[in-house]
Scaffold this motif. Structure first.
Motif, mmCIF file in Angstrom:
data_model
loop_
_atom_site.group_PDB
_atom_site.id
_atom_site.type_symbol
_atom_site.label_atom_id
_atom_site.label_comp_id
_atom_site.label_asym_id
_atom_site.label_seq_id
_atom_site.Cartn_x
_atom_site.Cartn_y
_atom_site.Cartn_z
ATOM 1 N N GLN A 55 0.827 -1.207 0.000
ATOM 2 C CA GLN A 55 0.000 0.000 0.000
ATOM 3 C C GLN A 55 0.863 1.260 0.000
ATOM 4 O OE1 GLN A 55 -3.459 0.095 -0.171
ATOM 5 N NE2 GLN A 55 -3.085 2.242 -0.550
ATOM 6 N N VAL A 56 1.920 1.269 0.786
ATOM 7 C CA VAL A 56 2.805 2.434 0.824
ATOM 8 C C VAL A 56 3.462 2.654 -0.535
ATOM 9 C CG1 VAL A 56 4.995 3.280 1.767
ATOM 10 C CG2 VAL A 56 3.234 2.413 3.291
ATOM 11 N N ARG A 57 3.958 1.594 -1.150
ATOM 12 C CA ARG A 57 4.605 1.728 -2.460
ATOM 13 C C ARG A 57 3.625 2.210 -3.520
ATOM 14 N NH1 ARG A 57 9.627 -1.133 -2.479
ATOM 15 N NH2 ARG A 57 9.909 -2.159 -0.476
ATOM 16 N N THR A 58 2.402 1.695 -3.508
ATOM 17 C CA THR A 58 1.390 2.113 -4.480
ATOM 18 C C THR A 58 1.006 3.571 -4.257
ATOM 19 O OG1 THR A 58 0.534 -0.135 -4.584
ATOM 20 C CG2 THR A 58 -0.908 1.610 -5.382
ATOM 21 N N THR A 59 0.764 3.942 -3.003
ATOM 22 C CA THR A 59 0.374 5.312 -2.687
ATOM 23 C C THR A 59 1.472 6.292 -3.069
ATOM 24 O OG1 THR A 59 -1.027 4.536 -0.890
ATOM 25 C CG2 THR A 59 -0.363 6.847 -0.828
ATOM 26 N N LEU A 60 2.725 5.967 -2.772
ATOM 27 C CA LEU A 60 3.826 6.858 -3.135
ATOM 28 C C LEU A 60 3.933 7.032 -4.646
ATOM 29 C CD1 LEU A 60 6.627 5.902 -0.602
ATOM 30 C CD2 LEU A 60 5.371 8.056 -0.757
ATOM 31 N N SER A 61 3.770 5.952 -5.401
ATOM 32 C CA SER A 61 3.861 6.085 -6.856
ATOM 33 C C SER A 61 2.728 6.953 -7.385
ATOM 34 C CB SER A 61 3.877 4.712 -7.537
ATOM 35 O OG SER A 61 2.626 4.079 -7.433
ATOM 36 N N LEU A 62 1.523 6.814 -6.844
ATOM 37 C CA LEU A 62 0.408 7.649 -7.288
ATOM 38 C C LEU A 62 0.602 9.104 -6.880
ATOM 39 C CD1 LEU A 62 -2.538 5.204 -6.517
ATOM 40 C CD2 LEU A 62 -1.687 5.887 -8.771
ATOM 41 N N MET A 63 1.181 9.332 -5.700
ATOM 42 C CA MET A 63 1.453 10.708 -5.273
ATOM 43 C C MET A 63 2.505 11.360 -6.158
ATOM 44 S SD MET A 63 1.498 10.451 -1.114
ATOM 45 C CE MET A 63 2.490 11.921 -0.975
ATOM 46 N N LEU A 64 3.558 10.623 -6.491
ATOM 47 C CA LEU A 64 4.646 11.187 -7.285
ATOM 48 C C LEU A 64 4.212 11.510 -8.704
ATOM 49 C CD1 LEU A 64 7.662 9.123 -5.974
ATOM 50 C CD2 LEU A 64 7.117 11.525 -5.532
ATOM 51 N N GLU A 65 3.125 10.893 -9.171
ATOM 52 C CA GLU A 65 2.583 11.268 -10.466
ATOM 53 C C GLU A 65 2.205 12.740 -10.475
ATOM 54 O OE1 GLU A 65 -0.913 9.148 -11.445
ATOM 55 O OE2 GLU A 65 0.110 7.247 -11.718
ATOM 56 N N ARG A 66 1.744 13.223 -9.343
ATOM 57 C CA ARG A 66 1.228 14.583 -9.260
ATOM 58 C C ARG A 66 2.285 15.603 -8.856
ATOM 59 N NH1 ARG A 66 -2.120 10.691 -8.566
ATOM 60 N NH2 ARG A 66 -4.279 10.842 -9.181
ATOM 61 N N GLY A 67 3.461 15.166 -8.462
ATOM 62 C CA GLY A 67 4.533 16.068 -8.076
ATOM 63 C C GLY A 67 5.175 15.637 -6.782
ATOM 64 N N LEU A 68 6.155 16.400 -6.360
ATOM 65 C CA LEU A 68 6.885 16.081 -5.134
ATOM 66 C C LEU A 68 6.248 16.799 -3.951
ATOM 67 C CD1 LEU A 68 10.512 16.360 -6.485
ATOM 68 C CD2 LEU A 68 9.203 14.281 -6.021
ATOM 69 N N PRO A 69 5.789 16.045 -2.948
ATOM 70 C CA PRO A 69 5.175 16.686 -1.785
ATOM 71 C C PRO A 69 6.226 17.287 -0.860
ATOM 72 C CG PRO A 69 5.179 14.316 -1.510
ATOM 73 C CD PRO A 69 5.749 14.596 -2.875
ATOM 74 N N GLY A 70 5.850 18.338 -0.173
ATOM 75 C CA GLY A 70 6.705 18.965 0.832
ATOM 76 C C GLY A 70 5.858 19.411 2.009
ATOM 77 N N LEU A 71 6.457 19.488 3.166
ATOM 78 C CA LEU A 71 5.730 19.905 4.363
ATOM 79 C C LEU A 71 5.421 21.393 4.311
ATOM 80 C CD1 LEU A 71 7.724 17.992 7.122
ATOM 81 C CD2 LEU A 71 5.456 17.438 6.225
ATOM 82 N N VAL A 72 4.209 21.778 4.721
ATOM 83 C CA VAL A 72 3.838 23.184 4.834
ATOM 84 C C VAL A 72 4.513 23.785 6.060
ATOM 85 C CG1 VAL A 72 1.899 24.760 5.241
ATOM 86 C CG2 VAL A 72 1.664 22.891 3.596
ATOM 87 N N ARG A 73 4.493 23.033 7.154
ATOM 88 C CA ARG A 73 5.183 23.451 8.383
ATOM 89 C C ARG A 73 6.390 22.551 8.574
ATOM 90 N NH1 ARG A 73 -0.415 23.617 10.490
ATOM 91 N NH2 ARG A 73 -0.059 21.476 11.153
ATOM 92 N N PRO A 74 7.523 23.096 9.013
ATOM 93 C CA PRO A 74 8.733 22.284 9.118
ATOM 94 C C PRO A 74 8.713 21.278 10.265
ATOM 95 C CG PRO A 74 9.154 24.492 9.917
ATOM 96 C CD PRO A 74 7.765 24.495 9.348
#
Length: 116
Positions: A55-74
């Motif tokens: 599930q983690v690998r699938t979710t990460l691949s689907l997220m990376l399709e849309r771009g690289l996520p970054g934290l709003v707050r550090p």
């Protein structure tokens, strides 16, 4: 066995509280056996460990399709969840930088369909 103290041991992971994904890059020293135990060990190992990994690998691949996520707050504050596991105490907002590659669309069963 308590994974949380093991995963926060500075002798095992320098700066254990810092978010450093490069720890897991190919070529970096990998944790030795029993130094990374997110699902426990032996006969009491989590029954859903293999599914969670998939599930983690699938979710990460689907997220990376849309771009690289970054934290709003550090900073992300962690605490005990349901008295059993560690997790964020509050929602973790992220922003997404648009990818520089071709965006892919689709579902889990058809991930590699190029956008029209």
């Amino acid at each position: 066995m308590a994974p949380l103290p093991e995963h926060r041991d500075p002798l095992v992971y320098p700066s254990p509280q810092a978010f450093r994904p490069q720890r897991w890059r190919a070529g970096e020293p990998a944790p030795r056996q029993y130094e990374f135990i997110p699902f426990g060990l032996g006969p009491r190992r989590c029954l859903g460990a293999e599914f969670a990994d998939l599930q983690v690998r699938t979710t990460l691949s689907l997220m990376l399709e849309r771009g690289l996520p970054g934290l709003v707050r550090p900073r992300v504050d962690y605490g005990m969840v349901n008295g059993v596991t560690a997790g964020p105490q509050h929602p973790v907002p992220v922003h997404v930088d648009r990818p520089k590659w071709t965006v892919l669309t689709g579902s889990v069963t058809a991930v590699w369909k190029p956008a029209a």
